[in-house]
Design a protein around this motif. Sequence first.
Motif, short mmCIF file in Angstrom:
data_model
loop_
_atom_site.label_atom_id
_atom_site.label_comp_id
_atom_site.label_asym_id
_atom_site.label_seq_id
_atom_site.Cartn_x
_atom_site.Cartn_y
_atom_site.Cartn_z
N PRO A 62 0.71 -1.20 0.05
CA PRO A 62 -0.09 -0.01 -0.10
C PRO A 62 0.86 1.14 -0.03
O PRO A 62 1.95 1.40 0.51
N GLN A 63 0.32 2.30 -0.67
CA GLN A 63 1.20 3.58 -0.84
C GLN A 63 1.33 4.31 0.51
O GLN A 63 2.45 4.84 0.82
N TYR A 101 3.14 6.73 -10.36
CA TYR A 101 2.17 6.02 -9.43
C TYR A 101 3.02 6.19 -8.01
O TYR A 101 2.19 6.76 -6.95
N GLY A 105 0.60 9.00 -7.63
CA GLY A 105 -0.28 8.21 -6.97
C GLY A 105 -1.28 7.91 -8.34
O GLY A 105 -1.23 8.44 -9.23
N GLY A 106 -2.04 7.05 -7.70
CA GLY A 106 -3.19 6.68 -8.76
C GLY A 106 -4.51 7.57 -8.57
O GLY A 106 -4.61 8.08 -7.56
N GLN A 108 -7.73 6.80 -9.40
CA GLN A 108 -8.59 6.12 -9.01
C GLN A 108 -9.29 6.18 -7.66
O GLN A 108 -10.42 6.17 -7.62
N HIS A 109 -8.30 5.87 -6.85
CA HIS A 109 -8.50 5.74 -5.34
C HIS A 109 -7.76 6.62 -4.32
O HIS A 109 -6.80 6.94 -4.65
N ALA A 111 -6.71 6.12 -1.31
CA ALA A 111 -5.81 5.49 -0.84
C ALA A 111 -4.64 5.15 -1.63
O ALA A 111 -3.52 4.95 -1.17
N ASP A 112 -4.62 5.47 -2.93
CA ASP A 112 -3.60 5.22 -3.86
C ASP A 112 -2.56 6.61 -4.02
O ASP A 112 -1.77 6.70 -4.85
N ARG A 113 -3.08 7.65 -3.28
CA ARG A 113 -2.30 8.91 -3.46
C ARG A 113 -0.56 8.70 -3.23
O ARG A 113 -0.38 7.89 -2.16
N GLY A 114 0.05 9.23 -3.74
CA GLY A 114 1.63 9.21 -3.78
C GLY A 114 2.04 9.86 -2.67
O GLY A 114 1.66 10.48 -1.91
#
Length: 197
Positions: A62-63, A101, A105-106, A108-109, A111-114
């Motif tokens: 997970p990021q 990424y 981050g991504g 889409q979500h 939680a995927d922020r970088g």
Amino acid sequence: NTSCYSNSPMVSKVKTFSVVHPRSDFADPKFAFDDDRLELGSSKTKGTEVFHFDHCFGPGTPQANVYREVCQPTVEAALDEDRPTSAAFIALGDSGSGKSYAITGGAQHFADRGLIPRALSTLFEVLSLRSNCSDYQVSISFFEIYQAQVLDLLAEQEKSGKPKQFPVASENTAFKLLFKGDSKRKFEEYHESPESS
């Protein structure tokens, strides 16, 4: 991905991290990794090269975990009131290897922020807890190096040269500038990773 930071004003230390891409060929006997190293076999040299890191993150990490280990302590050290340090985070890798990424981050979500959006959140969280937070000024610049030129991604028109800094008073304003700059990045689309830059 590489994290470069200083623990004191006089001594710099470079820490290195690797994030194994989830689409790596894990069945390939020329590829192996564990907590602190990567092994890559070469058909040209018929040998194996070993790369050592402070930590290797496995595919699907997970990021939030990557940020906690790679950046959070360094961002907090940079905000230390008694002994602030400088910090730089540099992502290295082939096209499509996951640099964008990891850093931004991504899309889409949440939680995927970088690393960058998470560092901004930490920055404003730490400053908000200080009684003298109005004594601080946060400025944002956003640029990329593309074909050996520094491009200011927050400029109204594309231009190369020294990027302009924009003062920001809130995390929300900082994120708006981040999204504006991110939308101007130069992308070369690859089948496996359409957001590669």
